[in-house]
Design a protein around this motif. Structure first.
Motif, short mmCIF file in Angstrom:
data_model
loop_
_atom_site.label_atom_id
_atom_site.label_comp_id
_atom_site.label_asym_id
_atom_site.label_seq_id
_atom_site.Cartn_x
_atom_site.Cartn_y
_atom_site.Cartn_z
N PRO A 185 0.83 -1.31 0.20
CA PRO A 185 0.05 -0.12 -0.01
C PRO A 185 0.99 1.32 0.21
O PRO A 185 1.81 1.31 0.69
N ASP A 186 0.27 2.37 -0.82
CA ASP A 186 1.25 3.42 -0.77
C ASP A 186 1.64 4.26 0.53
O ASP A 186 2.58 4.67 0.75
N GLN A 187 0.40 4.05 1.47
CA GLN A 187 0.83 4.68 2.61
C GLN A 187 2.20 4.05 3.27
O GLN A 187 2.92 4.63 4.12
N THR A 188 2.04 2.63 3.21
CA THR A 188 3.04 1.85 3.78
C THR A 188 4.45 2.22 3.36
O THR A 188 5.66 2.41 3.88
N VAL A 189 4.25 2.49 1.76
CA VAL A 189 5.50 2.71 0.99
C VAL A 189 6.09 4.16 1.38
O VAL A 189 7.45 4.31 1.85
N ARG A 190 5.19 4.97 1.45
CA ARG A 190 5.78 6.34 1.98
C ARG A 190 6.42 6.21 3.65
O ARG A 190 7.24 6.79 3.66
N ALA A 228 15.39 -0.17 4.14
CA ALA A 228 14.16 -0.19 3.57
C ALA A 228 13.67 -1.90 3.79
O ALA A 228 12.72 -2.38 4.00
N VAL A 229 14.78 -2.68 3.24
CA VAL A 229 14.80 -4.24 3.04
C VAL A 229 14.52 -4.79 4.46
O VAL A 229 13.83 -5.52 4.66
N GLU A 230 15.37 -4.29 5.64
CA GLU A 230 15.22 -4.76 7.01
C GLU A 230 14.04 -4.58 7.57
O GLU A 230 13.34 -5.07 8.19
N THR A 231 13.41 -3.20 7.05
CA THR A 231 12.02 -2.94 7.85
C THR A 231 11.16 -3.76 7.04
O THR A 231 9.85 -4.08 7.96
N VAL A 232 10.88 -3.95 5.74
CA VAL A 232 9.99 -4.79 5.31
C VAL A 232 9.98 -6.20 6.01
O VAL A 232 9.02 -6.72 6.24
N ARG A 233 11.36 -6.74 6.15
CA ARG A 233 11.42 -7.95 6.83
C ARG A 233 10.76 -8.11 7.94
O ARG A 233 10.23 -9.10 8.71
N MET A 234 11.08 -7.00 8.76
CA MET A 234 10.55 -6.81 10.32
C MET A 234 9.09 -6.86 10.25
O MET A 234 8.37 -7.71 11.11
N ARG A 290 2.79 -7.97 10.58
CA ARG A 290 2.11 -6.56 10.31
C ARG A 290 1.89 -6.23 8.51
O ARG A 290 1.43 -5.21 8.32
N LEU A 291 2.43 -7.19 7.86
CA LEU A 291 2.17 -7.37 6.39
C LEU A 291 1.58 -8.69 6.37
O LEU A 291 2.29 -9.72 6.68
N GLU A 292 0.53 -8.78 5.45
CA GLU A 292 -0.03 -9.90 5.14
C GLU A 292 -0.22 -9.93 3.71
O GLU A 292 -0.76 -9.20 3.18
N LEU A 293 -0.01 -11.32 3.18
CA LEU A 293 -0.40 -11.44 1.61
C LEU A 293 -1.79 -11.97 1.27
O LEU A 293 -2.11 -12.99 1.97
N VAL A 304 -1.29 -9.60 -2.99
CA VAL A 304 -0.97 -8.17 -2.62
C VAL A 304 -0.69 -7.99 -1.39
O VAL A 304 -1.33 -8.65 -0.50
N TYR A 305 0.26 -7.28 -0.86
CA TYR A 305 0.34 -7.24 0.80
C TYR A 305 -0.35 -6.03 1.08
O TYR A 305 -0.23 -4.90 0.86
N VAL A 306 -0.94 -6.39 2.14
CA VAL A 306 -1.83 -5.18 2.92
C VAL A 306 -1.36 -5.37 4.23
O VAL A 306 -0.83 -5.89 4.90
N PRO A 307 -1.54 -3.93 4.80
CA PRO A 307 -1.01 -3.80 6.27
C PRO A 307 -2.08 -4.23 7.24
O PRO A 307 -3.12 -4.45 7.00
N VAL A 308 -1.53 -4.77 8.38
CA VAL A 308 -2.51 -5.26 9.39
C VAL A 308 -2.18 -4.43 10.76
O VAL A 308 -1.04 -4.13 11.14
N GLY A 309 -2.95 -3.53 10.81
CA GLY A 309 -3.02 -2.51 11.81
C GLY A 309 -2.15 -0.98 11.35
O GLY A 309 -2.02 -0.88 9.91
#
Length: 763
Positions: free
Chosen positions: A77-82, A95-101, A107-110, A114-119
């Protein structure tokens, strides 16, 4: 390839040196990747070597970071990307480590590829992998350098040597060599651009480095350093640093143990935060003002003071067009006031809440608050607080399209406001009364009263009222002088931006967008509206702007199904008549462009029923469906409805003339119709309303013989304008009518045909 060469021992470095010399003339390409710390052990690395190239890797630009994330996590989602891009500061690893976390924490779910934020992902912690990495870099520093990095972290992302000297207790001359070391290690940067106002300041290369350095300090040390920073900023004695001063007192309080010292720090933080909020609001930075007020509430124990701060925060949130946030703040303030004994203060909060709800087009919710309060606090009648409450009730009646009640309540308010010299209420209520009168068809009287409200607002520095008055005058002036209305809106837009009044800024943009549509400057109108739509908007502000942008696109024949679906979602179960009318206006425009004439007529007539101020325009638009369908009875009925509105003025009179011409043509009175159409075309030209002039020419070609020279000339002129605007559905309609009258097949209108214009000899 040798990675992380800054960790290499001398043996490996010597080997690489030897390899460079030994491999001369052989096709061997050697890449060494290292942090700047390598130069601490080998300052001459690469010096004197043939074919040696050194590259410094700068942070990636935002587009590249976005591309990296899109490849790593498609559909993020664009909000998460920002949020991730903002945290990473151009460093891919971050950026990579943040996504892995986020993935490991769930907190990201497929979902459906498409990956959507959880919370909520607006606040992101530093991944432990990065914390360890940055901490290791800091631990490797000389103790003095490491301590300076921690001191600097207290000051913020950027700082001056003077500020660091105050926090560290060291002489500036002593600091410079150590800061130079931190710059060489790429932990800090030095701003050297002579054009930059921050020239000579140091800054952390990444915000994460500053955050980790700060977190390594004990709470006691943080408190001591924040107090030192606060005292330093106080010695400078400028209002420009009041926000930084407030932040340091707040942080000192957060790191102090409970007790007398913490209470004293809370008092200092509260004073500084309130001053910072007032300055931010005065500069138009209302989002920032809200944050300062909310922070001040956290260090305030008195409920009355808390309510006051929340009410001020609600006012700033309203100015920033954050209506949901403003409502929540004001309802918190109301709860606190109702728990106390100050009834007058309670009425003031209710008034503020009502104002916010009305500004956010939540008319029913506003009445649910204001009307019961009017009865419950009637004993305060005549008190300025109660007069202000009734002023909002008058506004509510106008928003509800009950102009007569709005005028009635306004008159009662104005009597008190005049006698008590309540300038703000006087200006605001004159605006309400003027707008209500204009909506009732008393245009010139209403606009005159609005001008008086403008004068009082300008005289007393009531910026919000002044901007609202300009918006209202621009809207109603459109029925008399559309060019003048456009100028009013263009005058108000830069003023609203300068004052930071975001709600009014969006209204000016919307009005300019729709007026540009009418005068035939579609590209300019779309540019303004699309620019605003790219921002993060309140639901109803987005609905208003999107509806007008879609009208232009519908008239160009573009596909707007997705936009209409978004409009429906934005509208939801909205009951506000003005919001409903905007969606319906878009639907009617699309129906007309697609030739669904009965549907267009029905929708516009419904709009005329629910919004009296828009009735003359809506009825006229509705009548076009009857004209193009050849239904003279329908056109007569719409003309009678237009007369019944009681509206008069240059624009309404040309509408009337246009419909009278259509009736004459449909009744077979060709000579009368031509004369009336001639007057109508001249009228639209004089008023500068190009779009209605074009549609009138299509009317003529529809109800009269297009071979008639006067009709044909009008059609050819209209087609030129249609081609310039790119109004494909109407080019096709006009071409079809011309072809039908001449007994030939209508030409196909495509991209290449848009620039073509039929000439009289080509009929």
């Amino acid at each position: 390839v040798f990675e992380d060469l800054h960790f290499a021992d001398s043996g490996l470095l010597d080997f690489i040196d030897h390899l460079l010399t030994w491999s001369k003339g052989l096709p061997i390409y050697i890449v060494t990747l290292a942090r700047p710390e390598l130069l601490d052990t080998r300052p001459d690395w690469g010096a004197g070597k043939r074919n040696f190239i050194a590259l410094s890797l700068d942070p990636l630009p935002v587009p590249a970071m976005r591309e990296l994330l899109a490849g790593l996590v498609p559909g993020l989602p664009d909000q998460t990307v920002r949020a991730i891009v903002a945290r990473a500061d151009g460093i891919p690893l971050y950026a990579v480590e943040t996504v892995r976390m986020l993935l490991s924490e769930g907190r990201l779910e497929l979902r459906d590829d498409v990956y959507v934020p959880v919370g909520d992902l607006t606040s992101l912690a530093v991944p432990e992998t990065l914390t360890a990495l940055i901490a290791a870099r800091l631990d490797a520093l000389d103790p003095i350098d490491r301590t300076l990095a921690q001191d600097a972290a207290v000051l913020g992302q950027s700082f001056t040597i003077a500020g660091l000297a105050a926090v560290s207790g060291k002489d500036p001359d002593v600091l410079e060599p150590h800061l130079g070391t931190l710059v060489r290690r790429e932990l800090l940067t030095l701003e050297s651009d002579p054009r930059s106002p921050e020239r000579g300041q140091y800054a952390f290369v990444q915000a994460l480095i500053r955050e980790v350095a700060y977190n390594t300090l004990a709470k006691k040390d943080r408190k001591t350093r924040h107090l030192a920073a606060a005292r330093f900023f106080e010695t400078i004695g400028t209002d420009e640093l009041v926000g930084a001063l407030a932040g340091h007192y707040l942080a000192a309080h957060a790191n102090a143990p409970e007790g007398a010292e913490a209470d004293a720090l809370a008092g200092q933080a509260r004073i500084a935060l309130r001053a910072a909020a007032e300055r931010a609001a005065g500069l138009g930075a209302h989002d920032q003002a809200v944050r300062f007020y909310e922070q001040a509430v956290t260090v305030t124990s008195d409920q009355g003071d808390q309510a006051d701060l929340l009410e001020r925060a609600g006012a700033s949130a309203t100015a920033a067009a954050r209506y949901d946030e403003a409502e929540a703040l004001l309802r918190r303030a109301l709860t606190l006031r109702e728990a106390g004994s100050d009834r007058r203060a309670t009425v003031q909060v209710i008034t503020s809440l009502g104002r916010t709800l009305l500004s956010g087009r939540r008319t029913d919710a506003a009445f649910a608050v204001l009307e019961p309060a009017g009865a419950a606090y009637a004993d305060l009648a005549g008190d300025p607080a109660y007069v202000a409450l009734e002023a909002q009730l008058a506004r509510g009646f106008h928003s509800r399209d009950d102009g007569r009640r709005a005028v009635e309540v306004s008159d009662r308010v104005l009597e008190f406001a005049e006698h008590l010299d309540l300038g703000d209420i006087l200006a605001e209520t004159l605006l309400t009364k003027g707008a209500a009168l204009a909506s009732l068809g008393r245009l010139r009287e209403g606009i005159g009263i609005i001008r008086v409200a403008e004068d009082i607002a300008e005289e007393r520095g009531l910026h919000a009222v002044l901007l609202d008055a300009l918006i209202a005058r621009g809207f109603f002036l459109g029925e008399l002088d559309l060019r003048g209305a456009l100028e009013v809106n263009r005058e108000g837009l830069p003023l609203s931006r300068r004052l930071g009044q975001r709600a009014q800024t969006l209204m000016f943009i919307n009005n300019i967008g729709y007026t540009s549509f009418l005068v035939g400057d579609w590209d300019a109108g779309l540019a303004e509206m699309d620019g605003a739509l790219a921002d993060d908007l309140d639901r109803l502000d987005r609905l208003a702007l999107l509806s007008n942008a879609l009208i232009i696109r519908a008239n160009r024949g573009e596909s707007i199904e997705a936009g209409l679906a978004e409009l429906d979602a934005l509208r939801g179960d909205e009951t506000d008549a003005s919001m409903q009318s905007m969606t319906m206006d878009t639907q009617a425009s699309l129906a007309l462009a697609q030739g669904r004439l009965d549907e267009a007529r029905s929708i516009w007539n419904h709009v005329a029923d629910v919004i009296s101020g828009y009735a003359p325009a809506a009825i006229y638009e509705a009548a076009r469906g009857g004209v193009w369908a050849g239904d003279v009875d329908a056109v007569r009925a719409d003309l009678a409805r237009l007369d019944a509105t009681g509206f008069h003025g240059p624009v309404v009179e040309v509408r009337r003339t246009t419909l009278q011409a259509a009736v004459a043509a449909l009744e077979g009175r060709t000579v009368d119709a031509l004369a009336l159409y001639r007057d109508a075309l001249h009228g639209w030209s004089e008023l500068g309303i190009a779009w209605d002039g074009v549609l009138t020419a299509i009317d003529m070609a529809t109800v009269l013989d297009p071979s008639e020279p006067e009709v044909h000339a009008a059609a050819i002129a209209a087609r030129e304008t249609l081609v310039r605007l790119g109004a494909m559905p109407f080019i096709e309609r006009l071409d079809a009518r011309l072809a039908e009258a001449e007994g030939r097949e209508a030409p196909a209108v495509g991209v290449d045909r848009r620039a073509e214009v039929l000439q009289p000899g080509e009929r």
